[in-house]
Design an enzyme around this catalytic site. Sequence first.
Site, PDB file in Angstrom:
ATOM      1  N   VAL A  13       1.090  -1.054   0.186  1.00  0.00           N
ATOM      2  CA  VAL A  13       0.429   0.329  -0.008  1.00  0.00           C
ATOM      3  C   VAL A  13       0.558   1.301   0.102  1.00  0.00           C
ATOM      4  O   VAL A  13       0.221   2.298  -0.050  1.00  0.00           O
ATOM      5  CB  VAL A  13      -1.235  -0.429   1.206  1.00  0.00           C
ATOM      6  N   THR A  16       6.318   2.042   3.082  1.00  0.00           N
ATOM      7  CA  THR A  16       7.920   2.158   3.108  1.00  0.00           C
ATOM      8  C   THR A  16       7.898   3.432   2.305  1.00  0.00           C
ATOM      9  O   THR A  16       8.588   4.425   3.072  1.00  0.00           O
ATOM     10  CB  THR A  16       8.789   1.407   2.312  1.00  0.00           C
ATOM     11  N   LYS A  37      12.368  -1.438  11.787  1.00  0.00           N
ATOM     12  CA  LYS A  37      11.921  -2.334  11.160  1.00  0.00           C
ATOM     13  C   LYS A  37      11.908  -3.306  12.456  1.00  0.00           C
ATOM     14  O   LYS A  37      12.877  -4.092  12.128  1.00  0.00           O
ATOM     15  CB  LYS A  37      12.248  -2.252   9.428  1.00  0.00           C
ATOM     16  N   GLU A 109       8.496   0.904  11.485  1.00  0.00           N
ATOM     17  CA  GLU A 109       7.817   0.638   9.929  1.00  0.00           C
ATOM     18  C   GLU A 109       7.268  -0.780  10.434  1.00  0.00           C
ATOM     19  O   GLU A 109       8.266  -1.578  10.638  1.00  0.00           O
ATOM     20  CB  GLU A 109       8.158   0.549   9.041  1.00  0.00           C
ATOM     21  N   GLY A 110       5.882  -1.545  10.270  1.00  0.00           N
ATOM     22  CA  GLY A 110       5.520  -2.761  10.075  1.00  0.00           C
ATOM     23  C   GLY A 110       5.278  -3.634   9.346  1.00  0.00           C
ATOM     24  O   GLY A 110       6.427  -2.773   8.224  1.00  0.00           O
ATOM     25  N   ALA A 111       4.932  -4.430   9.280  1.00  0.00           N
ATOM     26  CA  ALA A 111       4.501  -5.523   8.211  1.00  0.00           C
ATOM     27  C   ALA A 111       3.983  -6.029   8.026  1.00  0.00           C
ATOM     28  O   ALA A 111       2.973  -6.503   8.528  1.00  0.00           O
ATOM     29  CB  ALA A 111       5.438  -6.708   8.914  1.00  0.00           C
ATOM     30  N   SER A 171      -0.513   6.448  -2.212  1.00  0.00           N
ATOM     31  CA  SER A 171       0.471   5.994  -3.526  1.00  0.00           C
ATOM     32  C   SER A 171      -1.227   6.255  -4.378  1.00  0.00           C
ATOM     33  O   SER A 171      -2.114   6.221  -4.765  1.00  0.00           O
ATOM     34  CB  SER A 171       0.531   5.105  -4.495  1.00  0.00           C
ATOM     35  N   PRO A 200       2.084  11.120  -3.796  1.00  0.00           N
ATOM     36  CA  PRO A 200       2.421  11.461  -5.101  1.00  0.00           C
ATOM     37  C   PRO A 200       2.849   9.487  -6.077  1.00  0.00           C
ATOM     38  O   PRO A 200       3.865   9.207  -5.066  1.00  0.00           O
ATOM     39  CB  PRO A 200       3.216  11.967  -6.433  1.00  0.00           C
TER      40      PRO A 200
END
Length: 238
Positions: A13, A16, A37, A109-111, A171, A200
Amino acid sequence: MEILVITGTGTEVGKTIATAAVAATALAAGRSVAVLKPAQTGVRPDERGDADEVARLAGAVTTLELARYPEPLAPATAARRASLAPVRPHEVAEAAAKLATEHDVVLVEGAGGLLVRFDDEGGTLADAARLLNAPVLVVAPAGLGTLNTTELTARELRARGLDFAGVLIGSWPNEPDLASRCNLADLPVVAGAPLLGAVPEGSGVLDPADFRTGAPSWLAPRLGGSWNAATFNAGCAP
């Protein structure tokens, strides 16, 4: 915010790249940044992971992985199949807290999504966020289907008493369809939390210098940027 936990409504999604945008914006403001991470999956020991990609795009950040597993699976499954030790939520919280003593901003930042399991006991990123008492930023896709997954994530955050910072579109399409444009208004409603920006489409392939220049304009002031939801929505109204 000193520690920010970043999760997604699912995989792929833009989490990162969104993390890199938050990091770049903080660096541009003169703040020191660390990116944690907890569990990197689907990457060999000699390959670049998500934290490395954040550093490539954002600049001089401290990066830390707690574990790396070769197969592209949920961390608990990947650890079990590789006969490696899993990551526990308390280890994530301890690592983030230590980084926070040495940096102005720590991004965890998760997974995948919020409830992806770290271990066979059911430990998740949500458990680490609770231990840290840290706000959670949810990265969501722009198009059809995002309202359901975003609302489910929001409900789980509230059920656990976690601080839901808001939603960031991971995005934003160069040519948004009707669903994407309508979702700009609907996402804050179903989430019960503000929309905090839109990264973007294609930002991850920008030259790092251009990425760092652009990042603050993709994020709302809550994340250190200048993005304005009302202006953006007006420009994309269906």
